[in-house]
Design an enzyme around this catalytic site. Structure first.
Site, PDB file in Angstrom:
ATOM      1  CG  ASP A 163       6.669  -7.263  -1.293  1.00 35.56           C
ATOM      2  OD1 ASP A 163       6.290  -8.430  -1.073  1.00 35.56           O
ATOM      3  OD2 ASP A 163       6.007  -6.270  -0.927  1.00 35.56           O
ATOM      4  N   GLY A 174       0.809  -1.215   0.000  1.00 36.23           N
ATOM      5  CA  GLY A 174       0.000   0.000   0.000  1.00 36.23           C
ATOM      6  C   GLY A 174       0.840   1.261   0.000  1.00 36.23           C
ATOM      7  CG  ASN A 214       5.925  -7.179   9.584  1.00 38.72           C
ATOM      8  OD1 ASN A 214       6.985  -7.275  10.200  1.00 38.72           O
ATOM      9  ND2 ASN A 214       5.865  -7.283   8.270  1.00 38.72           N
ATOM     10  NE  ARG A 260      -3.775  -2.564   1.701  1.00 31.41           N
ATOM     11  CZ  ARG A 260      -4.213  -3.792   1.445  1.00 31.41           C
ATOM     12  NH1 ARG A 260      -5.341  -3.953   0.771  1.00 31.41           N
ATOM     13  NH2 ARG A 260      -3.557  -4.846   1.832  1.00 31.41           N
ATOM     14  CB  CYS A 279      -3.947  -3.546   7.349  1.00 32.65           C
ATOM     15  SG  CYS A 279      -3.281  -1.933   7.794  1.00 32.65           S
ATOM     16  CG  ASN A 331      -2.448  -7.492  -2.301  1.00 32.22           C
ATOM     17  OD1 ASN A 331      -1.725  -8.242  -2.933  1.00 32.22           O
ATOM     18  ND2 ASN A 331      -2.665  -7.638  -0.995  1.00 32.22           N
ATOM     19  CG  LEU A 332      -6.247  -5.986  -6.989  1.00 27.50           C
ATOM     20  CD1 LEU A 332      -7.114  -6.565  -8.095  1.00 27.50           C
ATOM     21  CD2 LEU A 332      -4.877  -5.625  -7.542  1.00 27.50           C
ATOM     22  CB  CYS A 384       1.682 -32.091   9.717  1.00 26.96           C
ATOM     23  SG  CYS A 384       0.730 -30.738  10.441  1.00 26.96           S
TER      24      CYS A 384
END
Ligand SMILES: [Zn+2]
Length: 367
Positions: free
Chosen positions: A60, A39, A129, A71, A186, A68-69, A325
């Site tokens: 990234d 964003g 984060n 923003r 978010c 995502n789109l 697992c």
């Protein structure tokens, strides 16, 4: 020197006396690393590319998701499922073919941050984060780079320039991360789609000011934006002489483990995307042999949960170990066993084999 085509492209910058040919040349010679192509990274990278910053690095490791789109304006509907950085590189090159776009398709970690940061003049924090935010801050202090900070949540945003050579850093403002259970992301708390547009554009503005030397950067000031009241406020920030990383007697002089610092309880989890960036890791499949036979992650060892205790001696203690697992339930129990037996480098795969398969083939994801 600017070329003829650059003079034409940047004509509206060149007529600004504060920028002019000299400022535009500084932008051309300048470099920026944007951590996070989400964003905040979308508008900041687009405006910095358009403005003619000569070298833009993007870090990234995500793929474009349809959520995502609303923003992340670098991406379109036809990009869903594609790696963000390849889409971003094409978009930014189309916006301005005169500049270089460098992609770092990886998670920024304590192992790689310093080497990557050293290659750029300015770092833009577009992370979402706390572990990465503290990592970006500390790496900027250690490498002596300005950290153009932005963060967003619901209807509120913040921005500042943390430059420990001249002012406070992020840790001076927030010495400790908030308890993880008190901070919804978010994804959980929501965010107004246009908010990262406002804050990311402020980050691009501050970056251009830092590179050209025009105006007063947001050093020592925290800008608070409230979209509902349409209010900007500015707080003065002071450098904390006791700051753990930029203070007089810093206790942090090299990068630490940021997941553990911010979220000690959950440090045992690895996402499928992170697993892709950990090539030296030993994988242990704790499912049953018939499940393993139907499909498993390459090079994984098979040790069913019921036999783990008996085979513990075979597992190296000096390597990173990731247990998995089907969904993450059994591997969570296996992790407790290994941690209890002193395997400090053991982790387990969040969401298990099913999540890993989804990560490999997003088109096959059940929705
Ligand atoms: Zn500090």
């Amino acid at each position: 020197m600017l070329t003829e085509s650059e003079r034409e492209r940047y004509a509206r910058h060149l007529v600004l006396p504060e920028v002019g040919e000299e400022g535009q040349q500084k932008l051309k010679a300048g470099s920026v690393l944007i951590v996070g192509a989400g964003g905040l990274g979308s508008p900041s990278s687009m405006y910095l590319a358009a403005a003619g910053v000569g070298r833009i690095g993007l870090a990234d490791f995500d793929k474009v998701d349809v959520t995502n789109l609303h923003r992340q304006i670098l991406y379109g509907t036809s990009d869903v499922g594609k790696p963000k950085l390849s889409v971003a590189r094409d978009r930014l090159h189309d916006l301005n073919p005169e500049i270089a776009i460098e992609t770092h398709e990886t998670t920024i970690t304590s192992e790689n941050a310093l080497a990557i940061f050293r290659g750029y003049d300015v770092i833009v924090d577009g992370t979402d984060n706390f572990p990465t935010r503290y990592l970006v801050n500390d790496a900027c202090v250690i490498t002596g780079k300005p950290n153009v900070y932005g963060s967003i949540f619901r209807f509120d945003g913040q921005a500042s320039v943390f430059d420990a050579r001249e002012g406070p850093c992020y840790r001076c403002l927030y010495p400790e991360p908030p308890p993880p259970n008190l901070v919804p992301s978010c994804a959980e708390g929501g965010v107004l789609g246009v908010l990262p547009g406002v804050i990311g554009t402020i980050q691009a503005t501050e970056t251009i000011k830092l590179i050209t030397g025009v105006g007063e950067p947001l050093i020592g000031r925290l800008l608070l934006f409230d979209a509902l009241r349409m209010e900007f406020r500015r707080l003065k920030l002071k450098k904390d002489p006791n700051c753990a990383v930029c203070g007089d007697n810093p206790s942090i002089t090299q990068l630490i483990g940021y997941e553990g610092f911010c979220n000690p309880a959950e440090v045992g989890e690895v996402t499928p995307a992170q697993l892709g960036t950990m090539p030296e890791t030993l994988l242990i499949d704790v499912r049953e042999p018939y499940e393993f036979k139907q499909g498993h992650i390459k090079d994984a060892w098979l040790i069913p949960l019921g036999q783990l205790e008996r085979h513990m001696d075979a597992i190296p203690r000096d390597r990173d170990v990731v247990l998995y697992c089907r969904t993450g339930q059994r591997s969570g129990r296996a992790l407790e066993m290994l941690r209890g037996a002193g395997f400090r480098r053991a982790k387990h795969l969040k969401g298990g084999y099913l999540a890993w398969v989804r990560e490999q083939r997003p088109d096959a994801a059940a929705r």
